[in-house]
Design a protein around this motif. Structure first.
Motif, PDB file in Angstrom:
ATOM      1  N   TRP A 127      53.366 100.603  75.876  1.00  0.00           N
ATOM      2  CA  TRP A 127      53.053  99.763  74.699  1.00  0.00           C
ATOM      3  C   TRP A 127      51.970  98.937  74.568  1.00  0.00           C
ATOM      4  N   TYR A 138      52.979 102.032  66.233  1.00  0.00           N
ATOM      5  CA  TYR A 138      53.540 102.333  67.375  1.00  0.00           C
ATOM      6  C   TYR A 138      55.087 102.607  67.130  1.00  0.00           C
ATOM      7  N   ASN A 175      56.360  92.212  67.626  1.00  0.00           N
ATOM      8  CA  ASN A 175      56.008  92.601  66.484  1.00  0.00           C
ATOM      9  C   ASN A 175      56.042  91.666  65.364  1.00  0.00           C
ATOM     10  N   SER A 186      54.615  97.896  65.031  1.00  0.00           N
ATOM     11  CA  SER A 186      55.438  98.446  65.868  1.00  0.00           C
ATOM     12  C   SER A 186      57.029  98.821  65.098  1.00  0.00           C
TER      13      SER A 186
END
Length: 393
Positions: A127, A138, A175, A186
């Motif tokens: 990540w 993502y 996020n 994300s």
């Protein structure tokens, strides 16, 4: 017409990754780059049948490999194999840099057993590396955080699901930070066990043929499993990318399915007798894994590390989770109305899924669904069993 957006995929040759690659490429809106240990493998060649797939040779335990996979990509789909790394190591590979003691497994012919060789390396999280390399969106491949959903009852602590679930919550928490979201947003894609596991070998509940009928042994009592159909996985992941649905944890399933319902549906589709045996949990663990039940659940986890969970402990909790999730009213639940809105053509029942599988088997020349469950015809569903559950990370 704009150029396809490049999506980097970790886990692209796994059971879940294959339909993700297939559906992203079929849309024409995305191109795909896949991290793989071997571009000559049958699984990678299967991906290439869907269209051009860029391969990066390496491992998710390598910073260089991850950087090469993410560099220049717009999006990323990451589904780390928890049965490779084990709970502890998967957590760190997902988010943080840390010196970890891991090992590789090799078979010693003289001693007639597997020997664990420790390795030491620094790993930086997928990540974090995705942010560094400029990925904009993502998607984390996850499983239900059952331990938390149970109220942190120890009987529900299952390593291979909780590692992913913890990291899903951590990623979504990041996020919510505006500074983080300005660089990369994300989302999470959560699945249950794959429905295909009920028709494959080397799973916790493979089909057996006894007395002219099909038999499934699964210690579920009055519980149920929110099985996910692999054919639907790509549609859901594409939805997340199409809508840049940051902050969403999309939790997929066909339905909360009992094995009694599976047996009844199998009879309708095939005309053959079928039944479910609600066996004793501990006896089932011994019968399914034998001596390996006391080996590490992650085949590259350090067996001397107190944090390493055994196969027995892992799957004892796993079945406990589903035994307490019956009727979509227990520990693990799904919002099926939301899934209907996102994917109106999704598979909605075990009978529908079996009919589709029967039709696919007939079209491919494999025979009927009944032919498919014969012992000599059972295939692997999970990549780890196909690979022999050993080898380097």
């Amino acid at each position: 017409m704009s150029s396809p957006r490049l999506v980097a995929i970790i886990g692209g040759t796994g059971a879940q990754g294959v339909p993700v690659v297939r559906d992203l490429l079929a849309s024409g809106a995305y191109s795909v780059r896949v991290l793989t240990r071997d571009t000559s493998s049958a699984r990678f060649k299967e991906l290439q049948a869907f269209g051009p797939v860029e391969g990066v040779v390496g491992t998710f335990a390598s910073e260089d490999s991850l950087r090469a996979t993410f560099r220049g990509a717009w999006g990323a789909f990451v589904n780390i194999d928890g049965f490779n790394s084990g709970e502890k190591t998967e957590i760190f590979w997902t988010i943080r840099e840390l010196e970890l003691r891991v090992h590789t497994t090799e078979y010693c012919t003289n001693l007639k057993k597997f020997i664990y060789y420790p390795l030491h390396a620094n790993y930086l999280a997928a990540w974090e590396l995705a942010i560094e390399e400029g990925v904009q969106f993502y998607v984390h491949g996850s499983i239900d955080y059952g331990y938390k959903k149970s109220g942190f009852l120890p009987a529900f602590h299952c390593g291979h699901v909780d590692a992913k679930g913890r990291m899903a919550e951590w990623i979504l928490a990041q996020n919510r930070d505006a500074a983080v979201r300005a660089r990369m947003r994300s989302a999470v894609f959560t699945t249950g066990p794959y429905m295909e596991m009920t028709l494959g070998k080397n799973t916790p509940f493979p089909p057996a043929v006894e007395g002219g009928g099909a038999v499934w042994r699964a210690p579920l009592a009055d519980g149920a499993i929110p099985f996910t159909a692999l054919d639907d996985v790509g549609v859901y992941v594409k939805y997340l990318f199409d809508n840049e649905a940051d902050g969403l944890d999309l939790q997929a399933a066909i339905d909360h399915i009992t094995f009694d319902a599976l047996a009844r549906a199998f009879e309708k589709v095939t005309g053959k007798q079928a039944r479910w045996v609600d066996c004793d949990l501990e006896e089932h663990l011994d019968a399914t894994w034998g001596p390996a039940a006391d080996a590490p659940a992650g085949y590259n986890a350090d067996p001397e590390d107190p944090a390493t969970m055994s196969v027995r402990r892992n799957f004892r909790a796993w079945f406990t989770l589903w035994r307490n999730s019956g009727g979509n009213k227990g520990v693990v639940q799904r919002d099926y109305a939301l899934l209907d809105r996102i994917h109106p053509q999704r598979i909605k029942s075990v009978e529908e899924w079996l009919r589709r599988e029967n039709e696919k088997a007939l079209r491919s020349g494999l025979g009927s669904l009944w032919d498919r469950i014969q012992p000599e015809n059972l295939g692997d569903v999970l990549k780890l069993s196909e690979d022999g559950r050993k080898g380097r990370i």
